[in-house]
Each structure stands twice: as structure tokens, then as C-alpha cells.
Design an enzyme around this catalytic site. Structure first.
Site, PDB file in Angstrom:
ATOM      1  N   ALA A  67       0.853  -1.182   0.000  1.00  0.00           N
ATOM      2  CA  ALA A  67       0.000   0.000   0.000  1.00  0.00           C
ATOM      3  C   ALA A  67       0.890   1.234   0.000  1.00  0.00           C
ATOM      4  CB  ALA A  67      -0.894  -0.014   1.227  1.00  0.00           C
ATOM      5  N   GLY A 110       0.759  -5.153   0.935  1.00  0.00           N
ATOM      6  CA  GLY A 110      -0.474  -5.219   0.144  1.00  0.00           C
ATOM      7  C   GLY A 110      -0.250  -5.829  -1.230  1.00  0.00           C
ATOM      8  N   GLU A 113      -0.455  -9.398  -0.638  1.00  0.00           N
ATOM      9  CA  GLU A 113      -1.864  -9.688  -0.333  1.00  0.00           C
ATOM     10  C   GLU A 113      -2.727  -9.653  -1.601  1.00  0.00           C
ATOM     11  OE1 GLU A 113      -1.865  -6.608   2.676  1.00  0.00           O
ATOM     12  OE2 GLU A 113      -2.304  -8.076   4.236  1.00  0.00           O
ATOM     13  N   GLU A 133       5.289  -5.286   6.866  1.00  0.00           N
ATOM     14  CA  GLU A 133       4.616  -4.255   7.671  1.00  0.00           C
ATOM     15  C   GLU A 133       5.245  -4.089   9.042  1.00  0.00           C
ATOM     16  OE1 GLU A 133       3.159  -6.629   5.871  1.00  0.00           O
ATOM     17  OE2 GLU A 133       1.441  -5.826   4.768  1.00  0.00           O
TER      18      GLU A 133
HETATM   19  N1  DAK Z   1       4.626   3.165  -0.681  1.00  0.00           N
HETATM   20  C1  DAK Z   1       5.058   4.352  -1.191  1.00  0.00           C
HETATM   21  N2  DAK Z   1       6.198   4.501  -1.871  1.00  0.00           N
HETATM   22  C2  DAK Z   1       6.975   3.420  -2.038  1.00  0.00           C
HETATM   23  C3  DAK Z   1       6.603   2.144  -1.528  1.00  0.00           C
HETATM   24  C4  DAK Z   1       5.371   2.043  -0.817  1.00  0.00           C
HETATM   25  N3  DAK Z   1       4.906   0.886  -0.330  1.00  0.00           N
HETATM   26  N4  DAK Z   1       7.587   1.270  -1.842  1.00  0.00           N
HETATM   27  C5  DAK Z   1       8.513   1.967  -2.536  1.00  0.00           C
HETATM   28  N5  DAK Z   1       8.160   3.261  -2.657  1.00  0.00           N
HETATM   29  C6  DAK Z   1       8.867   4.328  -3.342  1.00  0.00           C
HETATM   30  C7  DAK Z   1      10.085   4.784  -2.537  1.00  0.00           C
HETATM   31  O1  DAK Z   1       9.701   5.721  -1.559  1.00  0.00           O
HETATM   32  C8  DAK Z   1      10.946   5.392  -3.633  1.00  0.00           C
HETATM   33  O2  DAK Z   1      10.421   6.651  -3.950  1.00  0.00           O
HETATM   34  P1  DAK Z   1      11.420   7.921  -4.226  1.00  0.00           P
HETATM   35  O3  DAK Z   1      12.281   8.031  -3.021  1.00  0.00           O
HETATM   36  O4  DAK Z   1      12.200   7.496  -5.451  1.00  0.00           O
HETATM   37  O5  DAK Z   1      10.509   9.075  -4.463  1.00  0.00           O
HETATM   38  C9  DAK Z   1      10.679   4.500  -4.820  1.00  0.00           C
HETATM   39  O6  DAK Z   1       9.429   3.830  -4.541  1.00  0.00           O
HETATM   40  C10 DAK Z   1      11.740   3.432  -5.006  1.00  0.00           C
HETATM   41  O7  DAK Z   1      11.873   2.738  -3.774  1.00  0.00           O
HETATM   42  P2  DAK Z   1      13.285   2.574  -3.045  1.00  0.00           P
HETATM   43  O8  DAK Z   1      14.204   3.707  -3.331  1.00  0.00           O
HETATM   44  O9  DAK Z   1      13.001   2.274  -1.618  1.00  0.00           O
HETATM   45  O10 DAK Z   1      13.829   1.276  -3.796  1.00  0.00           O
HETATM   46  P3  DAK Z   1      14.817   0.164  -3.257  1.00  0.00           P
HETATM   47  O11 DAK Z   1      15.128  -0.667  -4.441  1.00  0.00           O
HETATM   48  O12 DAK Z   1      15.936   0.759  -2.470  1.00  0.00           O
HETATM   49  O13 DAK Z   1      13.929  -0.712  -2.221  1.00  0.00           O
HETATM   50  C11 DAK Z   1      11.968  -1.854  -1.491  1.00  0.00           C
HETATM   51  C12 DAK Z   1      12.855  -1.426  -2.690  1.00  0.00           C
HETATM   52  C13 DAK Z   1      10.723  -2.541  -2.084  1.00  0.00           C
HETATM   53  C14 DAK Z   1      12.743  -2.884  -0.656  1.00  0.00           C
HETATM   54  C15 DAK Z   1      11.623  -0.625  -0.640  1.00  0.00           C
HETATM   55  O14 DAK Z   1      11.111   0.387  -1.493  1.00  0.00           O
HETATM   56  C16 DAK Z   1      10.600  -0.906   0.418  1.00  0.00           C
HETATM   57  O15 DAK Z   1      10.933  -1.485   1.468  1.00  0.00           O
HETATM   58  N6  DAK Z   1       9.336  -0.470   0.203  1.00  0.00           N
HETATM   59  C17 DAK Z   1       8.296  -0.520   1.184  1.00  0.00           C
HETATM   60  C18 DAK Z   1       7.764  -1.925   1.329  1.00  0.00           C
HETATM   61  C19 DAK Z   1       6.695  -1.991   2.416  1.00  0.00           C
HETATM   62  O16 DAK Z   1       6.952  -1.669   3.589  1.00  0.00           O
HETATM   63  N7  DAK Z   1       5.478  -2.422   2.046  1.00  0.00           N
HETATM   64  C20 DAK Z   1       4.384  -2.575   2.961  1.00  0.00           C
HETATM   65  C21 DAK Z   1       3.568  -1.296   3.048  1.00  0.00           C
HETATM   66  S1  DAK Z   1       2.178  -1.439   4.166  1.00  0.00           S
HETATM   67  C22 DAK Z   1      -5.386  -2.422   3.909  1.00  0.00           C
HETATM   68  C23 DAK Z   1      -4.977  -2.596   2.610  1.00  0.00           C
HETATM   69  C24 DAK Z   1      -3.627  -2.784   2.348  1.00  0.00           C
HETATM   70  C25 DAK Z   1      -2.721  -2.757   3.370  1.00  0.00           C
HETATM   71  C26 DAK Z   1      -3.140  -2.609   4.666  1.00  0.00           C
HETATM   72  C27 DAK Z   1      -4.488  -2.428   4.961  1.00  0.00           C
HETATM   73  N8  DAK Z   1      -6.782  -2.183   4.197  1.00  0.00           N
HETATM   74  C28 DAK Z   1      -7.661  -1.922   3.073  1.00  0.00           C
HETATM   75  C29 DAK Z   1      -7.236  -2.152   5.533  1.00  0.00           C
HETATM   76  C30 DAK Z   1      -1.310  -2.890   3.035  1.00  0.00           C
HETATM   77  C31 DAK Z   1      -0.339  -2.283   3.765  1.00  0.00           C
HETATM   78  C32 DAK Z   1       1.015  -2.252   3.239  1.00  0.00           C
HETATM   79  O17 DAK Z   1       1.292  -2.765   2.165  1.00  0.00           O
END
Ligand code: DAK
Length: 259
Positions: A67, A110, A113, A133
Site C-alpha cells: 500500500a 499489500g 496480499e 509491515e
Molecule cells: N509506498 C510508497 N512509496 C513506495 C513504496 C510504498 N509501499 N515502496 C517503494 N516506494 C517508493 C520509494 O519511496 C521510492 O520513492 P522515491 O524516493 O524514489 O521518491 C521508490 O518507490 C523506489 O523505492 P526505493 O528507493 O526504496 O527502492 P529500493 O530498491 O531501495 O527498495 C523496497 C525497494 C521494495 C525494498 C523498498 O522500497 C521498500 O521497502 N518499500 C516498502 C515496502 C513496504 O513496507 N510495504 C508494505 C507497506 S504497508 C489495507 C490494505 C492494504 C494494506 C493494509 C491495509 N486495508 C484496506 C485495511 C497494506 C499495507 C502495506 O502494504
């Protein structure tokens, strides 16, 4: 549509459609808008009589990295309730046509998911799956703790959810999360072959099979077996069942019309 690309017919095949998640700058982070567009596109394809199977994919870097964290960071619980974000996720379950997730790169949070909400998941050897998360101070919220546990078992799911660490495509295959692993170059071709094979089957039976398999997660086994048997009986009301069985006995290919 700004956040997704819909290709239909796909590969010149009117029975198959492909949806590509398309926010490459943020690794296809699933914003509210993207999820709304995705559900809208899926309902359009659901209502299109010629479409029989759907492929959902991202790009070579990411299926989706979760997300959109920028959209969530300052949200209150009440914001999340009132903006109805969960509605799009619930609506995914209303699609009766088979959806194949073709995963390249990251499928995280997400994104994992969403892939698990599809009916079949295939992955390229570059794919990485995780529920990270916990690393950003929260928990999975769109079915991750449930679908992952059912797919790979409690101990491995706990390890992934509590550490937030990723697994690679081979591990995902060995653990039963994905049905097939392919080279990056052939992922979409393999997804298409699968979609085409399913599209060549009797559509009513495909729909009833999908329903019955999904009941394995929703009902007791004996109730689900009753449900399955009723769906089996129901296929005998379709012309395609007669066509399928007659074609077998006449040693020819069946021609399914979808009724
Ligand atoms: N959201 C926003 N931006 C993101 C992102 C994300 N999830 N993942 C990556 N980006 C953005 C980064 O901020 C970066 O943007 P800029 O700095 O260039 O502006 C760009 O994408 C490239 O990412 P990185 O520079 O970080 O790239 P790397 O290769 O170094 O790393 C990575 C890749 C995938 C390991 C890293 O980006 C990362 O850890 N990303 C976050 C992964 C994460 O934590 N995902 C879980 C998010 S929480 C629900 C529905 C859904 C959900 C919950 C509830 N309901 C309807 C109730 C879901 C929740 C989640 O998914």
C-alpha cells in the site's frame, strides 16, 4: 485510467485480458486511486461476456511494493474507516472470472496480499515476496496473516510476518505460495498460456470450480464437499456439459459457448 493499463484483447485473444499496475516510480505502490481503478477495470471485464480469464501483473521491478505508505503515514484509524479503503479489497472477491497474478520483482505487503487474492499465482525467478509491515510498525491489514498462513503454514507465515523478511521465488514455490516459477522473459507468455487454457474450458464450469475451491477456505470440509457436489449437479443444467461429454465420446474437440 492513470494508475493501471488494461489490454483487451490480449495477444489478439478476445477471451483474455491483461491488467498492468502502472506506478513504476513508486514500485506500483497501491494507492487508494489505483485500487479503485483496478476494481473498476475488473468489474468491466467481469461484465464483458467474451472475457474468460484475466492476468494481473506489474513491471520487471515490482508487482507492487505494498500500500502507498505516503498516503497512510499520517492517517488516523477513523480516516481509514471513513475513506472506505477496504471496500476495494472486498470487491476483489466478487470477481467470478479466474485471475492469474504474474509476479515479477517485489510483491510486498499489500502487493503480496493482492497477489494472494488472485486465483493462481505464477512468478518469475526475480520475484520476492514478503509482509514487511512489521518493519514500519504495523501489521498486515488486507488478509496477509490469513492467506499466507493458509498457503504456507503457521511456522513459516509467522517467520515472514514477524521478521518482515522477504522470500525468493524458488522458496515461494517450494512452500506452495506460487504455482510455477518462470524466467523473467517468459513470465507473461506462461501467464497467457495458462489464461488461454482456462479460457478454452467451459466458462460456467470454470466459474463453479473457482467458487468450490474458494469454499475450502470458508467452510467446514463436509459442508464444502456438499457445496461442491451441488455445483457438480448444476453443471448438468449447462449446454457446455452436454457438449463436453458428447465431444469426448465422439472423439472431437468441444466447442464451448458459455451457457
Ligand atoms: N509506498 C510508497 N512509496 C513506495 C513504496 C510504498 N509501499 N515502496 C517503494 N516506494 C517508493 C520509494 O519511496 C521510492 O520513492 P522515491 O524516493 O524514489 O521518491 C521508490 O518507490 C523506489 O523505492 P526505493 O528507493 O526504496 O527502492 P529500493 O530498491 O531501495 O527498495 C523496497 C525497494 C521494495 C525494498 C523498498 O522500497 C521498500 O521497502 N518499500 C516498502 C515496502 C513496504 O513496507 N510495504 C508494505 C507497506 S504497508 C489495507 C490494505 C492494504 C494494506 C493494509 C491495509 N486495508 C484496506 C485495511 C497494506 C499495507 C502495506 O502494504
Amino acid at each position: 485510467m492513470e494508475n493501471i493499463i488494461v489490454e483487451h484483447p490480449y495477444n489478439g485473444d478476445k477471451h483474455v485480458a491483461l491488467i498492468r499496475l502502472n506506478r513504476p516510480k513508486v514500485l506500483n505502490a497501491l494507492s487508494t486511486e489505483l485500487m479503485q481503478e483496478l476494481v473498476e477495470a475488473l468489474f468491466d471485464l467481469e461484465d464483458n461476456d467474451v472475457v474468460r480469464s484475466i492476468i494481473l501483473t506489474g513491471n520487471e521491478q515490482a508487482f507492487a511494493a505494498g500500500a502507498d505508505i505516503a498516503q497512510m503515514v499520517e492517517a488516523t484509524p477513523i480516516d481509514q474507516i471513513t475513506d472506505n479503503r477496504f471496500r476495494s479489497w472486498q470487491q476483489l472477491a466478487m470477481i467470478t472470472k479466474p485471475i492469474i497474478a504474474a509476479v515479477n520483482g517485489y510483491a510486498l505487503g499489500g502487493g503480496c496480499e493482492l497477489a494472494m487474492s488472485c486465483d493462481i499465482m505464477i512468478a518469475s525467478d526475480s520475484a520476492k515476496f514478503g509482509q514487511p509491515e512489521i518493519k514500519i510498525g504495523t501489521t498486515p491489514g488486507a488478509g496477509g496473516t490469513q492467506r499466507l498462513t493458509r498457503a504456507i503454514g503457521k511456522s513459516k507465515a509467522m517467520m515472514m510476518v514477524l521478521t518482515g523478511e522477504m522470500i525468493d521465488a524458488k522458496t515461494a514455490y517450494d512452500w506452495g505460495l506460487v504455482a510455477k516459477v518462470t524466467p523473467v522473459k517468459t513470465l507473461l507468455q506462461e501467464a497467457y498460456e495458462l489464461a488461454k487454457t482456462i479460457a478454452n474450458r467451459a466458462p460456467v464450469a470454470v466459474r463453479l470450480c473457482k467458487e468450490s475451491v474458494n469454499k475450502a477456505y470458508e467452510m467446514s470440509q463436509s459442508d464444502a464437499i456438499d457445496f461442491e457436489r451441488r455445483n457438480f449437479y448444476l453443471t448438468f443444467a449447462s449446454r457446455d456439459q452436454k457438449e463436453g461429454m458428447r465431444a469426448f465420446l465422439e472423439k472431437r474437440e468441444p466447442e464451448y459457448k458459455g451457457d
